[in-house]
Design an enzyme around this catalytic site. Sequence first.
Site, PDB file in Angstrom:
ATOM      1  N   GLY A 160      -5.010  13.931  13.016  1.00  0.00           N
ATOM      2  CA  GLY A 160      -5.494  13.925  12.011  1.00  0.00           C
ATOM      3  C   GLY A 160      -6.792  13.653  12.959  1.00  0.00           C
ATOM      4  O   GLY A 160      -6.198  13.720  14.529  1.00  0.00           O
ATOM      5  N   SER A 163      -6.061   9.412  13.978  1.00  0.00           N
ATOM      6  CA  SER A 163      -4.210   9.282  14.625  1.00  0.00           C
ATOM      7  C   SER A 163      -3.200  10.823  14.765  1.00  0.00           C
ATOM      8  O   SER A 163      -3.962  11.558  13.572  1.00  0.00           O
ATOM      9  CB  SER A 163      -3.992   8.175  13.796  1.00  0.00           C
ATOM     10  N   LYS A 180       3.004   7.197  13.952  1.00  0.00           N
ATOM     11  CA  LYS A 180       1.343   6.467  14.062  1.00  0.00           C
ATOM     12  C   LYS A 180       0.840   6.559  15.450  1.00  0.00           C
ATOM     13  O   LYS A 180       1.342   5.503  15.625  1.00  0.00           O
ATOM     14  CB  LYS A 180       0.964   5.501  13.093  1.00  0.00           C
ATOM     15  N   ASP A 274      -7.701   2.784  -1.621  1.00  0.00           N
ATOM     16  CA  ASP A 274      -7.582   4.821  -1.025  1.00  0.00           C
ATOM     17  C   ASP A 274      -6.175   4.954  -2.019  1.00  0.00           C
ATOM     18  O   ASP A 274      -5.035   5.259  -1.720  1.00  0.00           O
ATOM     19  CB  ASP A 274      -7.097   4.539   0.363  1.00  0.00           C
ATOM     20  N   LYS A 276      -3.738   7.122  -3.903  1.00  0.00           N
ATOM     21  CA  LYS A 276      -4.113   8.758  -4.219  1.00  0.00           C
ATOM     22  C   LYS A 276      -2.107   8.951  -4.487  1.00  0.00           C
ATOM     23  O   LYS A 276      -1.607   7.938  -3.409  1.00  0.00           O
ATOM     24  CB  LYS A 276      -4.401   9.502  -3.646  1.00  0.00           C
ATOM     25  N   PRO A 277      -1.488  10.097  -4.734  1.00  0.00           N
ATOM     26  CA  PRO A 277      -0.648  10.898  -4.195  1.00  0.00           C
ATOM     27  C   PRO A 277       0.026  10.861  -2.832  1.00  0.00           C
ATOM     28  O   PRO A 277       0.944  10.636  -3.062  1.00  0.00           O
ATOM     29  CB  PRO A 277      -0.687  11.640  -5.291  1.00  0.00           C
ATOM     30  N   ASN A 279      -0.662   8.838  -1.000  1.00  0.00           N
ATOM     31  CA  ASN A 279      -0.058   7.729   0.035  1.00  0.00           C
ATOM     32  C   ASN A 279       0.681   7.183  -1.082  1.00  0.00           C
ATOM     33  O   ASN A 279       0.941   5.714  -0.655  1.00  0.00           O
ATOM     34  CB  ASN A 279      -1.633   6.628  -0.149  1.00  0.00           C
ATOM     35  N   ASP A 292      -0.171   3.809   4.433  1.00  0.00           N
ATOM     36  CA  ASP A 292      -1.543   3.352   4.352  1.00  0.00           C
ATOM     37  C   ASP A 292      -2.571   2.812   4.256  1.00  0.00           C
ATOM     38  O   ASP A 292      -2.972   2.815   2.976  1.00  0.00           O
ATOM     39  CB  ASP A 292      -1.814   4.588   3.875  1.00  0.00           C
TER      40      ASP A 292
END
Lengths: 418, 189
Positions: A160, A163, A180, A274, A276-277, A279, A292
Amino acid sequence: MRLLAIEQEPRVQALIRHHASCRWPAVEVVAYPPLERGAIPAEFLAQGFDAVLLAQSWPGGDGMDWLRDLGNRAGFAPVVFMLDQEDARAREAAVGWGAFAVVSKHRFAHAALLDSIEAASHRHRLAMAEWRVSAAARESHRFGDAHIPGYRRARLLARGSVSHLYIAESEKAEGLVVLKVTPSQRDDSGIDQSFERFLQEYEIAERIRHPNIVHLHELGIADDHAYLAMEYFPLGDLRRRMKAGLSPAESLQYAVQLAEVLGAIHEAGILHRDLKPGNVMLRTAEQLALIDFGMAKQAALQMELTDKGLIFGTPHYMSPEQGHGQRLDARSDLYSLGVVLFELLTGEKPYRADNPMTVLYMHRNTPIPRLDPRLARLQPLMDRLLAKEPEDRYADAAATATAICAARAQWLAEANGA
Amino acid sequence: MRAQPGSGGMQRARALLLESLAATIAAPDMNAWPQVLRAAADGHGLVMNWRGLLADAPDTAAVRVAHALEMGPVGMQAWYAAWPTEGAQPPLEFAAAAAGLVAGREPLLVLAAPVDPSGGDSGALIDGESCARMTVAGFDPETELRLGNCEELLASAGDLVNLAGHGASGAVTPQFLIIGLKWHAPAGD
């Protein structure tokens, strides 16, 4: 002494533990029931264990197949293979496939078992001692530019902008973890923003103890990098689960779990922001775990972000108020939950467009999509969850969970009656 | 590690009995045994009752001990025995029989062991789960007991206590120590 017992039968696990504790009172026997835990991840080498005890069979499973796999993994801890019955051919085959020792579960011999474990442990410790000073070991502790002792790199999971994620084997945790790792990035004031975010994520997950939240093992610093070791989910995330197909009842059950965990987060005065699927991970086929918290914020700090005119989050799952940089409260996360539930039920996102700004516009202005006629009885629930105005949604996570539970019960009752 | 329910308590109970045996072996003579055992029990906040000589054969003695433990209060009870050893391992016969008698009675543990080398170098420490472990380990306790295969049977459950090289020989008749422990009140009491 630390042992991994791949054995389905709890009574045999207890027997192994009892025997081992006779010689090593502080022995740690980690049970790995194969039916519940599934195959051992390809990256796992059990190096944090002195030995692995592997059963010959369990309902629907063949330990010899597992032995073939584990025996081929360079560096895997020594395996003591446990035959169901004494069988010379099976014993020979097990040795051929790499078992360090073979014992029989029938007419269990105390000394043979413990001596095998002791010898296996001795060999493993020698091998590990040699390995630790090798160049290969140093290389395996390398995560990008960071050298992190205590973790063996298995593979890079994702790269990412702030990270990198690795799958690693921990010497302290029971198995694989997700590591991470972030580079040290100090801003003008000398503050490492990535580390601040890591610290926040760690503190939030530590503070909110809930069964549907990821387990974090360690927050640390190595070289100029911060790292966070967290639970690994071999079953993947909700996106993967959706591809396999979900029934409405399963979708609603997952949504109830998400509402409950959001309740715990909101009760601590935090917004996830945040949801969302991607996460939401599957700890088991039935249990979800939210990950997350890098985007999470204390509710009281929201204005700081809007003052800067920044928008965080994923447009497809953002509430209208979040997409427009307005003040947020718990109902924003509950809207995101509504989007996730819509996708779970239909396989599609409620609003789709070529660019993110259009999606944000649609969240605010486009009428709530209609569900397929066979799901029509869930439309009132969806209308409340996806209401444009926060005051038209359920008041809080508890009310949301109750409503989804009721909808699920009604759905099941009607399905059973049909 | 995921601790097993109750396993920590059982470990402590086993450790108490093994420590008590070690202290008894180290005692200057038999007259000191009650005092030594009381001190060991006291260290865990338990009462110890000294019951004296067990004059029965091992299998009958097992019934007497199991009954005394079952009926007695929480705490330790101790006996001694002077079984003949020709061609036999009386503490193991005793322990194997006792294992069947206390099967399923979770708070009960029994240790039987020679206190000097003339009585052999093996003792046993059984508990309410011993029989279940023997069964899981592929042994039928009743059959093995009938066949006199006590050593292998007890070893299969991890209940054998190795005493090789313990104590000083010199006793005319081998002396055996038997300690029973009711670790806590049974559930429901």
